[in-house]
Design a protein around this motif. Structure first.
Motif, PDB file in Angstrom:
ATOM      1  N   HIS A   1      36.916  38.982  37.469  1.00 36.59           N
ATOM      2  CA  HIS A   1      38.085  38.094  37.508  1.00 36.59           C
ATOM      3  C   HIS A   1      37.782  36.869  36.627  1.00 36.59           C
ATOM      4  O   HIS A   1      37.607  35.748  37.124  1.00 36.59           O
ATOM      5  CB  HIS A   1      38.359  37.687  38.955  1.00 36.59           C
ATOM      6  CG  HIS A   1      39.730  37.109  39.174  1.00 36.59           C
ATOM      7  ND1 HIS A   1      40.674  36.959  38.162  1.00 36.59           N
ATOM      8  CD2 HIS A   1      40.322  36.618  40.301  1.00 36.59           C
ATOM      9  CE1 HIS A   1      41.765  36.422  38.659  1.00 36.59           C
ATOM     10  NE2 HIS A   1      41.584  36.208  39.951  1.00 36.59           N
TER      11      HIS A   1
ATOM     12  N   GLN B   1      39.783  33.445  36.784  1.00 40.80           N
ATOM     13  CA  GLN B   1      39.444  32.605  37.935  1.00 40.80           C
ATOM     14  C   GLN B   1      38.210  31.755  37.629  1.00 40.80           C
ATOM     15  O   GLN B   1      38.164  30.556  37.934  1.00 40.80           O
ATOM     16  CB  GLN B   1      39.177  33.494  39.164  1.00 40.80           C
ATOM     17  CG  GLN B   1      38.813  32.721  40.403  1.00 40.80           C
ATOM     18  CD  GLN B   1      39.950  31.840  40.907  1.00 40.80           C
ATOM     19  OE1 GLN B   1      41.060  32.328  41.066  1.00 40.80           O
ATOM     20  NE2 GLN B   1      39.695  30.567  41.148  1.00 40.80           N
TER      21      GLN B   1
ATOM     22  N   ARG C   1      44.098  26.972  37.145  1.00 39.88           N
ATOM     23  CA  ARG C   1      44.457  28.292  36.611  1.00 39.88           C
ATOM     24  C   ARG C   1      45.447  28.114  35.462  1.00 39.88           C
ATOM     25  O   ARG C   1      45.397  28.809  34.459  1.00 39.88           O
ATOM     26  CB  ARG C   1      45.081  29.172  37.712  1.00 39.88           C
ATOM     27  CG  ARG C   1      44.178  29.456  38.916  1.00 39.88           C
ATOM     28  CD  ARG C   1      42.923  30.224  38.521  1.00 39.88           C
ATOM     29  NE  ARG C   1      43.243  31.440  37.814  1.00 39.88           N
ATOM     30  CZ  ARG C   1      43.536  32.614  38.396  1.00 39.88           C
ATOM     31  NH1 ARG C   1      43.499  32.715  39.703  1.00 39.88           N
ATOM     32  NH2 ARG C   1      43.827  33.687  37.677  1.00 39.88           N
TER      33      ARG C   1
ATOM     34  N   ARG D   1      46.682  42.971  35.276  1.00 38.99           N
ATOM     35  CA  ARG D   1      45.969  43.031  36.566  1.00 38.99           C
ATOM     36  C   ARG D   1      45.993  44.482  37.016  1.00 38.99           C
ATOM     37  O   ARG D   1      47.066  45.060  37.229  1.00 38.99           O
ATOM     38  CB  ARG D   1      46.619  42.121  37.604  1.00 38.99           C
ATOM     39  CG  ARG D   1      46.032  42.306  39.007  1.00 38.99           C
ATOM     40  CD  ARG D   1      46.451  41.218  39.975  1.00 38.99           C
ATOM     41  NE  ARG D   1      45.776  39.968  39.691  1.00 38.99           N
ATOM     42  CZ  ARG D   1      45.658  38.959  40.557  1.00 38.99           C
ATOM     43  NH1 ARG D   1      46.165  39.054  41.770  1.00 38.99           N
ATOM     44  NH2 ARG D   1      45.035  37.849  40.223  1.00 38.99           N
TER      45      ARG D   1
ATOM     46  N   CYS E   1      38.784  31.069  45.781  1.00 40.49           N
ATOM     47  CA  CYS E   1      39.751  31.418  44.730  1.00 40.49           C
ATOM     48  C   CYS E   1      41.168  31.533  45.284  1.00 40.49           C
ATOM     49  O   CYS E   1      42.130  31.475  44.516  1.00 40.49           O
ATOM     50  CB  CYS E   1      39.337  32.721  44.067  1.00 40.49           C
ATOM     51  SG  CYS E   1      39.170  34.078  45.234  1.00 40.49           S
ATOM     52  N   LEU E   2      41.299  31.712  46.596  1.00 43.50           N
ATOM     53  CA  LEU E   2      42.575  31.911  47.287  1.00 43.50           C
ATOM     54  C   LEU E   2      43.206  33.255  46.860  1.00 43.50           C
ATOM     55  O   LEU E   2      43.013  33.651  45.722  1.00 43.50           O
ATOM     56  CB  LEU E   2      43.532  30.756  47.046  1.00 43.50           C
ATOM     57  CG  LEU E   2      42.997  29.357  47.404  1.00 43.50           C
ATOM     58  CD1 LEU E   2      44.031  28.289  47.083  1.00 43.50           C
ATOM     59  CD2 LEU E   2      42.603  29.287  48.883  1.00 43.50           C
TER      60      LEU E   2
ATOM     61  N   PRO F   1      49.484  42.439  43.762  1.00 44.12           N
ATOM     62  CA  PRO F   1      50.190  41.173  43.986  1.00 44.12           C
ATOM     63  C   PRO F   1      49.437  39.974  43.418  1.00 44.12           C
ATOM     64  O   PRO F   1      48.215  40.023  43.257  1.00 44.12           O
ATOM     65  CB  PRO F   1      50.273  41.061  45.510  1.00 44.12           C
ATOM     66  CG  PRO F   1      49.641  42.263  46.071  1.00 44.12           C
ATOM     67  CD  PRO F   1      49.037  43.079  44.992  1.00 44.12           C
ATOM     68  N   SER F   2      50.173  38.924  43.118  1.00 43.22           N
ATOM     69  CA  SER F   2      49.546  37.694  42.616  1.00 43.22           C
ATOM     70  C   SER F   2      50.487  36.523  42.811  1.00 43.22           C
ATOM     71  O   SER F   2      51.677  36.628  42.497  1.00 43.22           O
ATOM     72  CB  SER F   2      49.235  37.848  41.123  1.00 43.22           C
ATOM     73  OG  SER F   2      48.911  36.593  40.559  1.00 43.22           O
ATOM     74  N   LEU F   3      49.989  35.431  43.293  1.00 45.41           N
ATOM     75  CA  LEU F   3      50.724  34.162  43.267  1.00 45.41           C
ATOM     76  C   LEU F   3      50.228  33.306  42.098  1.00 45.41           C
ATOM     77  O   LEU F   3      50.965  32.985  41.170  1.00 45.41           O
ATOM     78  CB  LEU F   3      50.531  33.388  44.580  1.00 45.41           C
ATOM     79  CG  LEU F   3      51.072  31.957  44.562  1.00 45.41           C
ATOM     80  CD1 LEU F   3      52.579  31.927  44.398  1.00 45.41           C
ATOM     81  CD2 LEU F   3      50.676  31.201  45.842  1.00 45.41           C
ATOM     82  N   ARG F   4      48.932  32.964  42.142  1.00 46.87           N
ATOM     83  CA  ARG F   4      48.366  32.003  41.195  1.00 46.87           C
ATOM     84  C   ARG F   4      48.325  32.528  39.764  1.00 46.87           C
ATOM     85  O   ARG F   4      48.800  31.859  38.830  1.00 46.87           O
ATOM     86  CB  ARG F   4      46.942  31.602  41.635  1.00 46.87           C
ATOM     87  CG  ARG F   4      46.925  30.611  42.773  1.00 46.87           C
ATOM     88  CD  ARG F   4      45.726  30.840  43.684  1.00 46.87           C
ATOM     89  NE  ARG F   4      45.926  32.062  44.436  1.00 46.87           N
ATOM     90  CZ  ARG F   4      46.549  32.112  45.620  1.00 46.87           C
ATOM     91  NH1 ARG F   4      46.948  31.003  46.185  1.00 46.87           N
ATOM     92  NH2 ARG F   4      46.742  33.266  46.247  1.00 46.87           N
ATOM     93  N   THR F   5      47.752  33.693  39.569  1.00 49.16           N
ATOM     94  CA  THR F   5      47.547  34.188  38.203  1.00 49.16           C
ATOM     95  C   THR F   5      48.884  34.425  37.513  1.00 49.16           C
ATOM     96  O   THR F   5      49.092  34.018  36.367  1.00 49.16           O
ATOM     97  CB  THR F   5      46.736  35.500  38.254  1.00 49.16           C
ATOM     98  OG1 THR F   5      45.635  35.329  39.142  1.00 49.16           O
ATOM     99  CG2 THR F   5      46.243  35.896  36.880  1.00 49.16           C
TER     100      THR F   5
ATOM    101  N   MET G   1      41.779  43.198  47.535  1.00 51.03           N
ATOM    102  CA  MET G   1      42.983  44.028  47.413  1.00 51.03           C
ATOM    103  C   MET G   1      42.579  45.495  47.257  1.00 51.03           C
ATOM    104  O   MET G   1      41.725  45.823  46.440  1.00 51.03           O
ATOM    105  CB  MET G   1      43.797  43.580  46.189  1.00 51.03           C
ATOM    106  CG  MET G   1      44.595  42.327  46.452  1.00 51.03           C
ATOM    107  SD  MET G   1      45.515  41.810  44.996  1.00 51.03           S
ATOM    108  CE  MET G   1      44.434  40.547  44.344  1.00 51.03           C
TER     109      MET G   1
END
Ligand code: CP
Length: 315
Positions: free
Chosen positions: A139, A142, A301, A111, A273-274, A60-64, A238
């Motif tokens: 990463h 980041q 980002r 990823r 990094c969240l 999963p990813s929100l930011r990237t 993760m």
């Protein structure tokens, strides 16, 4: 928007170590230009006009993911997103996946789990450029955003001290590599057994510049003393969720809370990094304090990934 685009030397960006120091500095300068242009209402550049970039995300990813999608589109291109169960599921070899994708796209953002798996994928194509959007070991995207956030605050990071508190994970590895390459002193404070592994620690010492230092220890209070920035990340990355409760017990003394920030000093910045696990690796009081630059890191980002894509598109 017209900018001079410096080209990257290596085909792929799998690690901060794929950048020489000049390329790292150029990427950060270009990211600053993209950020300032976007603030002025000029987000578009056309270096990916008419091209697609593939996004292959096994986690999963929100930011990237969001930042790459916006970055590609603002650079004039579009994304394709093959489902993770067709890319790395064993439906066909990763090498064959790469040899298909290279017929359609110039760049793929991945990823995945092991760094070695990403490296095998990358060497399967001699022309398609591969970007590491997070592996278990590194990463690097980041770290680019983190460096931009610090340069915005301090002008130069040279001679500053970064203390990372918590798990010696992928974020810590790339952060340490980028930091020492720009001349920052790096201290890692982890529980015993959770340090950066020997190979990654050696990789950090190899790219030290400007007299920067790199140390690892197990005392968070000693490590933050006099630090200019205190960074932390999740205690269970993760894939480690099943072990989260046991790890929380081990990492509890490494929580970044108000007392630890006081030990660091009144001017120390807080970084993450969240996603953050409030009440575990960081308290609300710290992450929501004026010292916190976590959303600058997140915003950057976009700008740094845009710079990376632009540099990878330059011929
Ligand atoms: N920091 C980071 O990589 O966030 P995502 O997992 O949401 O992409």
């Amino acid at each position: 928007m017209i900018v001079e685009l410096p080209a990257l030397k290596s085909k792929d960006f799998l690690s901060i170590l794929d950048l020489n120091p000049e390329a790292l500095e150029q990427a950060l300068e270009l990211a600053a230009v993209f950020k300032s242009e976007r603030v002025k209402g000029r987000p578009h550049a056309h270096v990916l006009e008419g091209q697609h970039v593939a996004l292959l995300f096994e986690k999963p990813s929100l930011r990237t993911h969001s930042a790459f999608t916006i970055a590609v589109r603002e650079l004039g291109g579009d994304v394709i997103e093959p489902a993770s169960d067709v890319a790395f599921s064993g439906r066909e070899s990763a090498s064959d996946v790469a040899r298909n994708l290279e017929r359609w796209v110039p760049i793929v953002v991945v990823r995945t789990f092991e760094q070695a798996r990403l490296e095998r994928f990358a060497v399967s194509s001699s022309r398609m450029r591969v970007i590491n959007a997070l592996t278990d070991e590194e990463h690097p995207c980041q770290a680019l955003a983190d460096m931009q956030a610090l340069i915005e605050r301090w002008g130069s990071v040279k001679g500053r001290t970064m203390t990372y508190v918590g798990d010696g994970n992928n974020v810590a590895a790339s952060l340490a590599q980028a930091s020492v390459m720009l001349g920052m002193h790096v201290r890692l404070a982890t529980p015993e057994g959770f340090e950066l592994n020997a190979g990654l620690a050696e990789s950090v010492t190899r790219v030290v510049r400007f007299g920067a230092t790199f140390t690892q220890g197990h005392d968070p209070v000693a490590a933050v003393k006099g630090a200019d920035a205190v960074y932390t990340d999740a205690w269970a990355s993760m894939g480690q969720e099943a072990d989260a409760e046991r790890r929380a017990g081990i990492f509890r003394p490494f929580q970044v809370n108000a007392a630890l920030m006081v030990a660091a000093g009144k001017d120390a910045l807080f970084m993450h990094c969240l996603p953050a696990h409030r009440g575990l690796e960081v308290t609300d009081e710290v992450i929501d304090s004026p010292a916190s630059i976590v959303f600058d890191q997140s915003e950057n980002r976009l700008h740094t990934q845009k710079a990376l894509l632009a540099m990878m598109s330059a011929r």
